[in-house]
Structures are given as C-alpha cells and as structure tokens.
Design an enzyme around this catalytic site. Sequence first.
Site, short mmCIF file in Angstrom:
data_model
loop_
_atom_site.label_atom_id
_atom_site.label_comp_id
_atom_site.label_asym_id
_atom_site.label_seq_id
_atom_site.Cartn_x
_atom_site.Cartn_y
_atom_site.Cartn_z
CG HIS A 75 11.61 -17.26 62.78
ND1 HIS A 75 12.92 -16.86 62.74
CD2 HIS A 75 11.09 -16.68 63.87
CE1 HIS A 75 13.18 -16.06 63.76
NE2 HIS A 75 12.08 -15.95 64.48
CE1 TYR A 205 22.26 -19.99 58.57
CE2 TYR A 205 19.98 -19.38 58.11
CZ TYR A 205 20.91 -20.19 58.76
OH TYR A 205 20.48 -21.20 59.59
N PRO A 297 27.35 -26.08 61.82
CG PRO A 297 27.86 -24.38 63.33
CD PRO A 297 28.48 -25.49 62.57
CE LYS A 301 18.27 -29.68 58.12
NZ LYS A 301 17.33 -28.73 58.73
CE1 TYR A 390 18.13 -23.18 58.03
CE2 TYR A 390 15.92 -22.51 58.69
CZ TYR A 390 17.29 -22.44 58.85
OH TYR A 390 17.84 -21.65 59.82
P1 RFL Z 1 25.43 -33.27 73.33
O1 RFL Z 1 24.49 -32.13 73.46
O2 RFL Z 1 26.85 -32.98 73.07
O3 RFL Z 1 25.31 -34.09 74.69
C1 RFL Z 1 26.20 -35.12 75.02
C2 RFL Z 1 26.31 -35.22 76.54
O4 RFL Z 1 27.15 -36.33 76.88
C3 RFL Z 1 28.00 -35.94 77.94
N1 RFL Z 1 29.19 -36.82 77.94
C4 RFL Z 1 29.37 -37.84 78.79
N2 RFL Z 1 28.62 -38.31 79.80
C5 RFL Z 1 29.09 -39.38 80.50
N3 RFL Z 1 30.29 -39.95 80.26
C6 RFL Z 1 31.08 -39.52 79.25
N4 RFL Z 1 32.26 -40.09 79.00
C7 RFL Z 1 30.63 -38.41 78.47
N5 RFL Z 1 31.14 -37.72 77.43
C8 RFL Z 1 30.27 -36.77 77.12
C9 RFL Z 1 28.31 -34.49 77.66
O5 RFL Z 1 28.72 -33.80 78.84
C10 RFL Z 1 26.94 -33.99 77.15
O6 RFL Z 1 26.14 -33.50 78.20
O7 RFL Z 1 24.96 -34.33 72.22
P2 RFL Z 1 23.51 -34.68 71.66
O8 RFL Z 1 22.56 -34.97 72.78
O9 RFL Z 1 23.73 -35.69 70.62
O10 RFL Z 1 22.97 -33.32 71.00
C11 RFL Z 1 23.59 -32.78 69.87
C12 RFL Z 1 23.48 -31.25 69.88
O11 RFL Z 1 23.96 -30.76 71.13
C13 RFL Z 1 24.26 -30.60 68.74
O12 RFL Z 1 24.10 -31.37 67.57
C14 RFL Z 1 23.76 -29.18 68.44
O13 RFL Z 1 24.11 -28.30 69.49
C15 RFL Z 1 24.36 -28.66 67.12
N6 RFL Z 1 23.96 -27.26 66.80
C16 RFL Z 1 22.74 -26.99 66.23
N7 RFL Z 1 21.85 -27.97 66.02
C17 RFL Z 1 20.59 -27.68 65.53
O14 RFL Z 1 19.80 -28.62 65.32
N8 RFL Z 1 20.20 -26.40 65.25
C18 RFL Z 1 21.05 -25.34 65.46
O15 RFL Z 1 20.64 -24.20 65.26
C19 RFL Z 1 22.39 -25.61 65.92
N9 RFL Z 1 23.26 -24.61 66.15
C20 RFL Z 1 24.84 -26.20 67.08
C21 RFL Z 1 24.46 -24.87 66.71
C22 RFL Z 1 26.07 -26.42 67.71
C23 RFL Z 1 26.92 -25.35 67.95
N10 RFL Z 1 28.13 -25.64 68.62
C24 RFL Z 1 28.53 -24.95 69.80
C25 RFL Z 1 28.81 -26.86 68.33
C26 RFL Z 1 25.31 -23.81 66.95
C27 RFL Z 1 26.55 -24.04 67.53
C28 RFL Z 1 27.48 -22.87 67.71
C1 PHB Z 2 21.46 -20.27 66.53
O1 PHB Z 2 20.46 -19.57 66.75
O2 PHB Z 2 22.28 -20.53 67.40
C2 PHB Z 2 21.67 -20.82 65.16
C3 PHB Z 2 20.74 -20.57 64.17
C4 PHB Z 2 20.93 -21.07 62.89
C5 PHB Z 2 22.06 -21.81 62.61
C6 PHB Z 2 23.00 -22.07 63.61
C7 PHB Z 2 22.80 -21.57 64.88
O3 PHB Z 2 22.25 -22.27 61.36
#
Ligand code: RFL
Ligand code: PHB
Length: 397
Positions: A75, A205, A297, A301, A390
Amino acid sequence: MANQNVDVCIIGCGPSGLMLSRLLAIKGLSSIILERSKRAHVEGRIRAGVLEHGAAQTIIDSGMGERLKAERMLHDGVCFAIDGKQARVSLTAYAEGQQISVYGQHEAVRDMIAFTLENGVEIVFEAEDVALHDFETGASPSVTYQKDGREHTVSCKYIAGCDGFHGVSRKSMPQEKIKEFHRSFPFGWLGILAKAEPATDELIYARHKNGFALYSMRSSTLSRLYLQVPLDTDVADWPDEKVWNELDLRLGADAGWSVNRGEIIDKSITPLRSFVVEPMQLGRLFLAGDAAHIVPPTGAKGMNLAIADVRVLAVGLAKMINDNDVSLLNEYSQICLRRVWKAQRFSWWMTGILHTPEGAQDTYQSRIDQADLEHLLSSDCYAKIFAENYVGLPFEV
Ligand code: RFL
Ligand code: PHB
C-alpha cells in the site's frame, strides 16, 4: 528425564520467537522453541495485518518471506474517514517511497513455522509448565518443561522470553528488579474477518461520533474490519447485521459509500492497552515482543516492534557467543526501548485522535482530537511525521 543443549532457548512461537530463531541460525547459533499451545492454534490466531517497510524486508531477507513477497498487498497510502468524509495520506510521497505490506500475521507465522521445521530447528508445541532457572547470576541457565508426561531440561547459554504479555518469562523476573508502565483505555475493538472483497484499495481509519472503525483486508477476497466497542461488550450483542450496519455508518455512509458484506468467519473482542517493562533484560534472560511491551493496535506497531527487538537481540547474542563481545548485548534494553517508547507515543496518539470514549462526544478533548486530525490531513509537515512513524522508523542495528 531428557536433556537438550542449545545456544539459546526461546520461549514462545510467535513472530518474535520464530524470527529470532532464524536470525540466530543465520549467524550459526542453535536454538529450540518451546511453545505452550498446539501448532494449529498458533497458526490460526487472527491478529496483525500491517508490516512496516523494514519488518517486511527483514522477513524477506531472512529467507522466510517467499509467500509474503508473492501474496502481500503493498500500500502506498492510508485513508481516514472523519464523520463519514474521507481523506488520504500518501506514505510513499511523505516517507521516501516506503510502502507498508498488508499480510496476515497468522500467514506469516505459518510460513515461519514451516521454514523453521524444514531447516531442522526443533519447535516443541504443547510444552507445559515451562520454568526458567539460574538466569539471573548463573553462567549456565536452563529451562524445564513437561511434555508427554515427562520432564525435559534445556541447558543453554541464554534464554529469550518471546512468550507474549501473559507468558512466564517476564513473571520470572523478581518484581523489585523491574519497573512496569501501564495504561488502559476505556474501550476495546470488535474485529471481524469476512469472506468479502475489500471495497477499498487502502486501509481506512474512521473517527465517528459513534466511535472508531477500521477497514483492513487480508486478500482480494477477505476483509478485516474493526469497531470500537465498550469494554464490557459481549460478542453475542453484535449479530452480523448490526456489525455491518455500524461499519457502513462509521466508515462512510455520509459519503454515500458502503462496505462489501460477506460471510463472517471470525468475530472477537480485544481490549486496548499499553504496557512497557524496563529493563528488557535480567542476567541471561532477554525479553522481546509482547512479553516486554504492548501497544493498542491503532498504530499497527505490535508485531513490527517484536521484529525490531529480535533484530537487535540476534546480533547482540551472536557477537557475544561467536566473538566474546558483550557490548551490544549490554545495550539491548536501551536500544529497544528507544524504539518502543516512540511506538508507544505514536500508538497512544493515534488511539486518542481516532477514538471517542462513550458519552464523551461533545467534550473539550473531543474537539482537540478533531482539530489534531484535521491538522494532520491539511499539513505537509504533520503528514510527513505521521508517514515516517507509520511505515516504521529506521532500525538502529
Ligand atoms: P505472541 O504472538 O503473543 O506470541 C507469544 C507466544 O508465546 C506463547 N506462550 C508460551 N509458550 C510457552 N510457555 C508459556 N508459558 C507461554 N506463554 C505464552 C503463546 O502461546 C504465543 O504463541 O507474541 P510476539 O511473538 O511478541 O508477537 C507480538 C504480536 O503477536 C502482536 O504484537 C501483534 O499481534 C499486535 N498487533 C498488530 N501488530 C502489528 O505490528 N500490526 C498490526 O496491524 C497489528 N494488529 C495486533 C493487531 C494485535 C491484535 N490483537 C488481537 C491483540 C490487531 C489486533 C486485533
Ligand atoms: C489489521 O489488518 O488487522 C490491522 C490493520 C491496521 C491496524 C490494526 C490492525 O492499525
């Protein structure tokens, strides 16, 4: 009792753990990943969608990004809808040609798991009762876990806590040796994944008097959309028809524009919170990703910060283990926290200007946020600051 021996024991098989394992392997270091959940669960968790320019390039350069390169949506800009009227900020124009990649986190995780296993690195799924030992002062820490009714021990030089906000790693650090910073927001996001062709080429957004909404996507046939909802919301209160009507209203009804509807295949609610722990290291335990910091989110980031952390950690560990040079490892926490706090600020700011807490539609703060957003959309200087954040700030290491 079974024993394993590796350079680095990684706890958690999310983006941070998987990327760290790969970057260490490139530097000739061995690792094992211990994951609490089943593989299918880890691969099916619908989460992030936006990769910064540098994060996408890191995945590609690591060799794990073949499908990302082929299937991602690049994008050039993002759109905003203010009370139904739309405006756009060009990322490429304001951030020196850099684009963002829209690609599902669960797809990236699936690609990384397949690559990691094919390359002979062990991932132990369903590792129970993971416990960390002797990392604070000892030169040879270890990690124990239960699997198939037996206790296993991993002996290692370093432990990487990549186990997310609820993981065991950060909780193993004595409270008096760390400082935690928290901020919670009085709302959450209801997110849906739907079998619908996106009605927009770029993310939208929306700031609306009913609350925030976001139009995102995963492919030409899958849309990902979010609605701001009160914290105590039950998904059952949001039948599909109500979700679509509200998305139409917040995203563009006034401009005579509507979202494309389709079968909703995932619907869930996420609270919004900010969190940082300092330092991100204690002895031979290093935290990375959500284990050390959480952002709401809105700024997209979280996963990007996770990848930025492990870039620093991998180089630091390699310098230490391969060349006996501890200088970068000693600076790990400070280097990462400089980026983390800038991402915290950006995510907090973006959350503030786009969300209106329930009942606060007509307040001093809501007018300030509205003015802030209007300034962003009418000023080259402001748009440049936004775009630079961004698409992702430059990496220090
Ligand atoms: P994760 O992905 O949570 O992975 C951690 C793993 O550790 C496991 N675990 C254990 N394993 C062994 N023993 C234990 N005691 C344990 N406890 C936990 C878990 O099962 C899991 O598999 O962390 P990591 O690797 O640091 O990654 C972080 C990302 O997942 C997170 O920051 C993002 O998903 C946040 N996020 C977004 N980030 C972006 O950069 N761009 C986005 O567009 C974005 N959109 C989002 C998001 C997060 C969202 N939610 C659901 C919180 C949108 C949403 C809705
Ligand atoms: C997504 O596609 O899940 C998404 C995109 C932008 C955001 C958060 C989540 O800021």
